[in-house]
Design a protein around this motif. Structure first.
Motif, mmCIF file in Angstrom:
data_model
loop_
_atom_site.group_PDB
_atom_site.id
_atom_site.type_symbol
_atom_site.label_atom_id
_atom_site.label_comp_id
_atom_site.label_asym_id
_atom_site.label_seq_id
_atom_site.Cartn_x
_atom_site.Cartn_y
_atom_site.Cartn_z
ATOM 1 N N SER A 540 -20.979 -7.555 -17.370
ATOM 2 C CA SER A 540 -21.250 -6.464 -18.299
ATOM 3 C C SER A 540 -22.535 -6.690 -19.090
ATOM 4 N N PHE A 541 -22.882 -7.958 -19.355
ATOM 5 C CA PHE A 541 -24.133 -8.261 -20.068
ATOM 6 C C PHE A 541 -25.332 -8.146 -19.129
ATOM 7 N N ILE A 542 -25.220 -8.768 -17.954
ATOM 8 C CA ILE A 542 -26.328 -8.769 -17.003
ATOM 9 C C ILE A 542 -26.688 -7.345 -16.573
ATOM 10 N N SER A 543 -25.677 -6.488 -16.451
ATOM 11 C CA SER A 543 -25.915 -5.128 -15.953
ATOM 12 C C SER A 543 -26.803 -4.314 -16.899
ATOM 13 N N LYS A 544 -26.917 -4.738 -18.155
ATOM 14 C CA LYS A 544 -27.730 -4.012 -19.132
ATOM 15 C C LYS A 544 -29.183 -4.486 -19.147
ATOM 16 N N LEU A 545 -29.489 -5.569 -18.430
ATOM 17 C CA LEU A 545 -30.837 -6.121 -18.440
ATOM 18 C C LEU A 545 -31.710 -5.454 -17.391
ATOM 19 N N ARG A 546 -33.002 -5.373 -17.705
ATOM 20 C CA ARG A 546 -33.988 -4.908 -16.753
ATOM 21 C C ARG A 546 -34.964 -6.047 -16.474
ATOM 22 N N PRO A 547 -35.565 -6.078 -15.288
ATOM 23 C CA PRO A 547 -36.531 -7.138 -14.987
ATOM 24 C C PRO A 547 -37.589 -7.240 -16.091
ATOM 25 N N GLY A 548 -37.811 -8.459 -16.551
ATOM 26 C CA GLY A 548 -38.763 -8.693 -17.633
ATOM 27 C C GLY A 548 -38.098 -8.893 -18.979
ATOM 28 N N ASN A 549 -36.837 -8.454 -19.121
ATOM 29 C CA ASN A 549 -36.109 -8.687 -20.376
ATOM 30 C C ASN A 549 -35.916 -10.180 -20.613
ATOM 31 N N VAL A 550 -35.993 -10.576 -21.874
ATOM 32 C CA VAL A 550 -35.829 -11.981 -22.250
ATOM 33 C C VAL A 550 -34.492 -12.156 -22.947
ATOM 34 N N PHE A 551 -33.754 -13.183 -22.557
ATOM 35 C CA PHE A 551 -32.501 -13.497 -23.241
ATOM 36 C C PHE A 551 -32.385 -15.014 -23.393
ATOM 37 N N TRP A 552 -31.536 -15.428 -24.342
ATOM 38 C CA TRP A 552 -31.309 -16.856 -24.598
ATOM 39 C C TRP A 552 -29.984 -17.280 -24.011
ATOM 40 N N PHE A 553 -30.030 -18.359 -23.223
ATOM 41 C CA PHE A 553 -28.806 -18.898 -22.624
ATOM 42 C C PHE A 553 -29.023 -20.378 -22.342
ATOM 43 N N ALA A 554 -27.980 -21.172 -22.564
ATOM 44 C CA ALA A 554 -28.048 -22.624 -22.353
ATOM 45 C C ALA A 554 -29.175 -23.245 -23.168
ATOM 46 N N GLY A 555 -29.477 -22.611 -24.328
ATOM 47 C CA GLY A 555 -30.500 -23.151 -25.203
ATOM 48 C C GLY A 555 -31.920 -22.894 -24.740
ATOM 49 N N ARG A 556 -32.099 -22.021 -23.738
ATOM 50 C CA ARG A 556 -33.418 -21.764 -23.179
ATOM 51 C C ARG A 556 -33.772 -20.288 -23.294
ATOM 52 N N SER A 557 -35.070 -20.042 -23.402
ATOM 53 C CA SER A 557 -35.579 -18.678 -23.373
ATOM 54 C C SER A 557 -35.835 -18.310 -21.922
ATOM 55 N N LEU A 558 -35.146 -17.279 -21.430
ATOM 56 C CA LEU A 558 -35.165 -16.942 -20.013
ATOM 57 C C LEU A 558 -35.650 -15.509 -19.806
ATOM 58 N N GLU A 559 -36.449 -15.329 -18.774
ATOM 59 C CA GLU A 559 -36.867 -13.990 -18.376
ATOM 60 C C GLU A 559 -36.063 -13.561 -17.156
ATOM 61 N N PHE A 560 -35.400 -12.429 -17.273
ATOM 62 C CA PHE A 560 -34.583 -11.916 -16.172
ATOM 63 C C PHE A 560 -35.494 -11.375 -15.073
ATOM 64 N N VAL A 561 -35.244 -11.800 -13.822
ATOM 65 C CA VAL A 561 -36.057 -11.375 -12.686
ATOM 66 C C VAL A 561 -35.309 -10.353 -11.836
ATOM 67 N N ARG A 562 -34.125 -10.752 -11.333
ATOM 68 C CA ARG A 562 -33.377 -9.833 -10.475
ATOM 69 C C ARG A 562 -31.952 -10.362 -10.282
ATOM 70 N N VAL A 563 -31.107 -9.489 -9.737
ATOM 71 C CA VAL A 563 -29.765 -9.873 -9.304
ATOM 72 C C VAL A 563 -29.730 -9.793 -7.786
ATOM 73 N N LYS A 564 -29.262 -10.871 -7.176
ATOM 74 C CA LYS A 564 -29.145 -10.896 -5.725
ATOM 75 C C LYS A 564 -27.915 -11.705 -5.347
#
Length: 871
Positions: A540-564
């Motif tokens: 439900s969280f991932i489905s709201k992200l678009r490529p390029g969105n930044v989120f914090w997880f596991a203490g890291r700043s991450l840029e979402f690329v794609r779902v595969k």
């Protein structure tokens, strides 16, 4: 007389320069005398050795050639609720065996065990196997599983208090009932008698009866202190276990616990509501700086991510000596953190309940709890991570996230002082778990109805199961029941010569993939583009992200690329801001025990008794509450009313916890509607709930009705006041999953969440219309009442309030008690008892609108429907 085994074990203690505690000696004597039962011991007390060493002593007594004897078969089955626990226990057990020159290999079988190791375990089992409830049932789904357990001597259920009161606990009960049957020497499958413990004298299948009274299998549970230990032992052992063969062993040494609260310098200016607590970060970090190792516990995974991020931003010098630990992180990351803690390489770890249980690492100096843990036992478990060995002092700090939580801190200290702990109520008649168990047995060797019914009846969970209900379940798994007989996918089990068995390989494979009772939102694995995994986040969280969105997880700043292929691929980001993932089930309600002590503390405040540092600090806030309204004593029930630009506010203060308030608010709104129709916007927190209406409610006239807080017609009024159908529908999704009505997919190819929801909703509608007495539908309604509304607590709260004096105060502005509830109104619910015509007519008068066809619009809504207001 001390046996040879006892002598060897005591010599081992002496060589380790350890002392065998009295409860460990009592446990040793009870085990060697043949008892089963429950060991009550806190974390860090040596409870693993308390059970494992007597088992070894017993084996040594029976086998003088224990140093050379091999191929003994499975002797001990050790079941834990967490896969992470098995590695630590395995290491401790293996060291003992190596020290005593016992040629055993301790093994684990969990969801993390590689396929090659599982295949090797099928060929040759170790003497000691560590596993989980789900893996036990997977073993029962194997062909010829009785031969696996024929030499079994003891089953140990670790952390039983964590399993009790859950469907995983029911899984354990059913698994134990089958193991007792297999080990009793009276086990029949398909007319073939299978020997156990060398006994080859058997009766025919029709004459076979359970003889667990003479069963050589010992069953022991390990539990931390809970309010219903005796009942916990009854649930574990089942109805058929002779009381003269059971024992409760308690570690009666007092745990020294030093609890301090971090008190804001100016309570009046501290947040009156909130759930993060970062305003006190400087004070927290002062404590961290003075400690060698600190665990910072948060209540949610999102909160742990936020705190970790905040510490790195404000105290960059902790980079490299700080880590995070929660259940959604990859197993390798969590293992690294645990090993680093053990090696004392970390100064601070931000964590959740993932470090509550007995993960083995050296004692930390300090535990910091951010926000109220909402339960006494939960706080004790976390505090016990500090000074994690007998005799040590556990130091714990309590960090309030808002002012009134300081009173919860005082209540926590008082409850621990008085020994008040939460009970874990066992689940009863969970038909979905029983259906899954029946198919599990049918997948492997099959079962006979009469024998399985008698066996299942020995469990606490199904003691009240009727033969009619059992027959309905048999009909359901073979013929699809009354409703699904025309659909082949629901006809899983075949009956031939009295034997119920799954003969279809595809059905068997899908069932094995679905074994378990843990249901949650579908998880997506987070992977680096370059390779490697970070953990899982809900779909439900991932489905709201678009490529390029930044989120914090596991203490890291991450840029979402794609779902595969059900994985979310990410790369590192240099952005300093990002979205924090949220997980379902974030808010925990106040436990009934902690709520009761909280009310006691509030009574002390009302009587001017200020003996706790937290209460003294809150004195300005309580003085303001008394000046603006009233401080309720134990015999009083406070209701406040005032008018604002939003409308008319009516606020009730039961101090019973969020879930109880949810049910009570809807119930009382319905009862008010009998006097005056109105639309209610409802908000609540752990302390009270608010009604917001556009017209004044004649509350004085309502309170004159003696039945306003009555429990008379309670269930009927709940059905009218809430959309019970929708609540049951939500519960049915998990029931359908566990009961095998919906298939969640193959590894790497899971069914999408929305498709699962649609499938279970369709089944719920079909059953409700064509088979309203369906056992699974009935279970869904019962679970909605018991777990979503806590109907038992609601009933007790109403009985208490009915005996209290009602204090009705008309106030000019929100009080310190009212303001936090109004803040929570951002997530308020709306309940209307007006017809649509009345509501639209009122809106037309208010806004001067004309020409609205109210009659036609009234078809769009039903009276009494509860829904979330979108903001």
């Amino acid at each position: 007389m001390i046996t040879k085994g006892q002598q060897i074990i005591r010599e081992w203690y002496r060589q380790k320069n350890w002392q065998q505690f009295p409860f460990q000696q009592e446990m040793e004597e009870a085990y060697l005398a043949g008892f089963s039962g429950l060991l009550n011991a806190p974390t860090g007390s040596g409870k693993t050795f308390a059970l494992f060493l007597p088992f070894l002593a017993d084996f040594i007594n029976k086998h003088p050639d224990y140093k050379t004897k091999q191929n003994n078969g499975l002797q001990m089955l050790w079941i834990t609720p967490l896969r992470a626990l098995t590695n630590d226990i395995k290491k401790a057990m293996q060291e003992v065996c190596d020290d005593l020159e016992i040629p055993w290999k301790i093994a684990t079988r969990t969801g993390d065990t590689p396929a090659a190791e599982k295949a090797a375990l099928k060929k040759k089992l170790p003497e000691v196997l560590l596993t989980t409830p789900e893996s036990l049932h997977l073993m029962l789904a194997q062909k010829e599983y009785p031969t696996i357990f024929k030499s079994l001597q003891v089953v140990v259920i670790d952390e039983w208090h964590e399993l009790l009161g859950t469907k995983r606990g029911v899984q354990v009960e059913l698994g134990l009932s089958r193991l007792k049957t297999v080990c009793s020497g009276q086990f029949a499958v398909g007319g073939l008698q299978l020997a156990a413990h060398g006994n080859s004298q058997f009766k025919t299948p029709n004459e076979s009866k359970l003889q667990t009274a003479y069963c050589k299998l010992k069953i022991w549970g390990i539990s931390a202190t809970i309010g219903n230990l005796e009942q916990a032992a009854e649930v574990l052992l089942g109805n058929d276990f002779p009381t003269e063969q059971t024992k409760m062993v308690r570690a009666n040494f007092e745990k020294k616990l030093l609890i301090k609260s971090i008190i804001p310098e100016n309570v009046e200016n501290y947040s009156w509501s909130g759930h993060i607590g970062l305003k006190l970060l400087p004070e927290v970090m002062k404590i961290v700086a003075k400690s060698k190792t600190t665990l910072i516990f948060t209540n949610t995974r999102s909160q742990s991510e936020i705190w970790y991020h905040a510490i790195l931003d404000n105290y960059p010098e902790y980079a490299g000596v700080m880590a995070m630990h929660h259940g959604s992180l990859d197993n390798e990351l969590r293992t690294w953190v645990e090993q680093a803690l053990h090696a004392e390489a970390l100064k601070v770890v931000v964590c959740t309940s993932s470090l509550d249980l007995g993960v083995d690492f050296r004692p930390v100096d300090t535990v910091i709890q951010v926000g109220s843990p909402k339960g006494v036992a939960r706080f004790m478990q976390r505090a016990g991570r500090s000074g994690h060995h007998p005799g040590a002092i556990s130091k714990a700090w309590f960090v309030p996230t808002h002012s009134l939580e300081l009173l919860e801190g005082a209540a926590l200290k008082e409850a621990i002082k008085r020994g008040i702990f939460e009970s874990r109520d066992p689940m009863l008649l969970t038909m979905d778990v029983l259906i899954q168990f029946m198919v599990t047995l049918a997948v492997s060797e099959g079962f006979r109805a009469d024998e399985l019914f008698n066996e299942v009846k020995t469990t606490y969970a199904f003691a009240d199961l009727t033969r009619r209900e059992f027959n309905e379940l048999l009909d359901f798994i073979t013929n699809g029941g009354k409703t699904l007989a025309q659909y082949d996918e629901f006809l899983k089990v075949e009956l031939a010569d009295g034997l119920y068995k799954v003969n279809n390989r595809r059905v068997a494979m899908r069932h094995r993939l679905s074994i378990g009772t843990i249901t949650s939102d579908l998880s997506i694995r987070v992977k680096w583009l370059s390779g490697g995994s970070l953990g899982t986040i809900e779909e439900s969280f991932i489905s709201k992200l678009r490529p390029g969105n930044v989120f914090w997880f596991a203490g890291r700043s991450l840029e979402f690329v794609r779902v595969k292929e059900m994985s979310a691929y990410v790369k590192k980001s240099k952005a300093t801001k990002g979205i924090i993932p949220s997980w379902s089930g974030g808010r925990m309600p106040l436990s009934s025990q902690l709520a009761a002590v909280f009310r006691d503390k509030l009574d002390e405040v009302a009587h001017g008794i200020e003996k706790d540092e937290e209460v003294i600090a809150l004195k300005p806030l309580f003085e303001l509450q008394a000046r603006l309204s009233h401080l309720p004593q134990s015999h009083e029930f406070l209701i406040e009313s005032f008018k604002s630009t939003e409308g008319h506010h009516l606020i009730f203060y039961p101090f019973e916890g969020r879930l109880v308030h949810e049910g009570m608010a809807s119930l009382l709104a319905y009862r008010i509607s009998k006097v005056k129709t109105a639309s209610f916007s409802i908000a609540m927190n752990d302390y009270g709930f608010e009604f917001l209406t556009d017209e004044d409610i004649p509350i004085e006239r309502v309170l004159e009705d003696a039945g306003f807080f009555s429990i008379d017609n309670l269930l009927d009024d709940i059905q009218h006041s809430l959309n019970a159908n929708e609540m049951a529908r939500r519960r049915f999704r998990d029931i359908a999953h566990i009961g095998g009505l919906v298939f969640t997919g193959y590894p790497g190819q899971p069914v999408k969440n929305k498709h699962l929801q649609a499938s279970s909703s369709l089944l719920f509608e079909v059953f409700s219309e064509y088979e309203p007495d369906n056992l699974l539908v009935r279970q869904a309604y019962n679970e909605a009442l018991a777990f979503q509304l806590e109907e038992f607590r609601l009933r007790a709260a109403l009985q208490r309030i009915e005996k209290q004096s009602i204090i009705l105060k008309t106030i000019e502005r929100p009080t310190p008690f009212a303001f936090p509830i109004m803040v929570d109104s951002l997530g308020r619910e709306k309940l209307t008892t007006e017809t649509m015509e009345e509501r639209i007519a009122k809106m037309a008068r208010h806004y001067g609108a004309e020409g609205v066809n109210a009659k036609e619009r009234s078809k769009e809504r039903k009276v009494g429907y509860v829904r979330k207001r979108g903001l």
